[in-house]
Design a protein around this motif. Structure first.
Motif, short mmCIF file in Angstrom:
data_model
loop_
_atom_site.label_atom_id
_atom_site.label_comp_id
_atom_site.label_asym_id
_atom_site.label_seq_id
_atom_site.Cartn_x
_atom_site.Cartn_y
_atom_site.Cartn_z
N GLN A 84 0.65 -1.48 0.16
CA GLN A 84 -0.45 0.25 0.31
C GLN A 84 0.79 0.95 0.46
O GLN A 84 2.02 1.24 0.93
N GLU A 85 0.94 2.17 -0.91
CA GLU A 85 1.75 3.54 -1.11
C GLU A 85 0.10 4.64 -0.22
O GLU A 85 -0.66 5.07 0.26
N PHE A 86 1.73 5.81 0.44
CA PHE A 86 1.06 6.60 1.37
C PHE A 86 2.16 7.96 1.30
O PHE A 86 3.08 7.79 0.35
N GLU A 87 1.11 8.84 0.79
CA GLU A 87 1.93 9.49 -0.02
C GLU A 87 1.67 11.28 1.47
O GLU A 87 2.24 12.07 1.14
N PHE A 88 0.63 11.31 2.38
CA PHE A 88 0.88 11.28 3.89
C PHE A 88 0.45 11.01 4.87
O PHE A 88 -0.03 10.33 5.31
N ALA A 89 0.30 11.69 6.03
CA ALA A 89 0.10 11.39 7.23
C ALA A 89 -0.15 11.98 8.57
O ALA A 89 -0.30 13.72 8.13
N GLY A 90 -0.88 11.55 9.30
CA GLY A 90 -1.53 12.79 10.28
C GLY A 90 -1.30 12.00 11.96
O GLY A 90 -0.79 10.79 11.85
N ALA A 91 -0.78 12.83 12.79
CA ALA A 91 -0.87 12.60 13.93
C ALA A 91 -1.53 13.43 15.17
O ALA A 91 -0.92 14.24 15.10
N SER A 92 -1.86 12.30 16.08
CA SER A 92 -2.96 12.68 16.61
C SER A 92 -3.12 11.80 18.47
O SER A 92 -3.35 10.77 17.65
N ASP A 93 -2.98 12.39 20.16
CA ASP A 93 -3.39 11.20 20.50
C ASP A 93 -4.87 11.52 20.94
O ASP A 93 -5.53 10.97 21.67
#
Lengths: 116, 148
Positions: A23-32
């Motif tokens: 699977q390809e990824f271009e963007f990410a996000g991070a949070s709890d």
């Protein structure tokens, strides 16, 4: 970047979803904070979080995250992993803390949600 | 379309059941997927459904969600029995929250839920009676042109 490359870069364990390594990824996000994930998450995101309860899996599925990386060596419990499996949501666990995990991904071309 | 005559689904939500929280919304998402609803619209419906469902789990004793589909729109009506909201206008403000520590530990209670429902819905009505419960009425149009 493929999920397999994410695994290598973050020295991560594949908790579930070995069949999705291409699977390809271009963007990410991070949070709890799942409230933030629901408000700002985008479909196709690679979600990084330190919150390993069942709500994190559920929230990832609702926003249509493509995969979840749990930081600080965390991982969901049996019910959470089963929910991920039912929803075909790959799950990784890295020993790195959030800052390093995000920094490594960003410096290797994974953009933030606002850059999309 | 399979729901030309309209479809209706009813779901029970148990207050305080964090282990099951979100399952109704995952089912809603599945139903919309099976009906071939536009994924962008289905995602918006799933988000509003999940935010509303979490509010019942966090604050109410029980709730009932009705999902209605017709060729024009998807409608969600969620009525709960619980403490109600004293000031609905204030509750709609981003950042306003009466969440407990337990709710925050679950990753919620940042005062984003109701504003996020409003953001994703084409129509959103919130009514509440203190000591009795709260009712959310949400409409999401099926055609992009119908979006308010």
């Amino acid at each position: 970047m493929t999920l397999e490359e994410v695994v290598k870069l973050l020295e991560a364990e594949i908790v579930w979803g070995e069949q999705y390594l291409d699977q390809e990824f271009e963007f990410a996000g991070a949070s709890d904070l799942m409230s933030d994930v629901l408000a700002f998450g985008k479909a196709g995101v690679l979600l990084l979080t330190g919150l390993a309860n069942i709500q994190s899996v559920c929230t990832a599925r609702i926003i249509e995250a493509k995969a979840v990386v749990y930081v600080r060596g965390r991982k969901p419990d049996k019910e959470g992993i089963e929910l991920a499996r039912m929803n075909k949501l790959p799950i990784l666990s890295t020993g790195f803390l959030m800052y390093k995990a995000c920094g490594l991904l960003y410096s290797h071309g994974i953009r933030g949600l606002e850059d999309r | 379309m399979a729901f030309d005559q309209g479809l209706s689904h009813r779901f029970e939500i148990k207050g305080g059941d964090f282990a099951k929280a979100g399952r109704v919304s995952l089912e809603v998402k599945e139903i919309l997927h099976d009906l071939g609803i536009d994924p962008v619209i289905a995602r918006r419906v799933a988000i509003v459904s999940y935010e509303a469902e979490m509010n019942v789990v966090m604050y109410a004793t029980r709730g009932e969600m009705v999902l209605q589909l017709d060729p024009e729109a998807i409608r969600i009506v969620l009525e709960d029995e619980g403490p109600g909201i004293r000031d609905t206008e204030m509750a709609m403000r981003e950042g306003y929250s009466t969440a407990t520590e337990q709710m925050r530990e679950m990753g919620f209670g940042a005062g984003m839920g109701l504003p996020n429902i409003k953001k994703n819905a084409d129509r959103f009505e919130l009514t509440s009676e203190v000591g009795k419960g709260t009712c959310c009425r949400i409409v999401i149009h099926l055609s992009p042109g119908g979006r308010a």
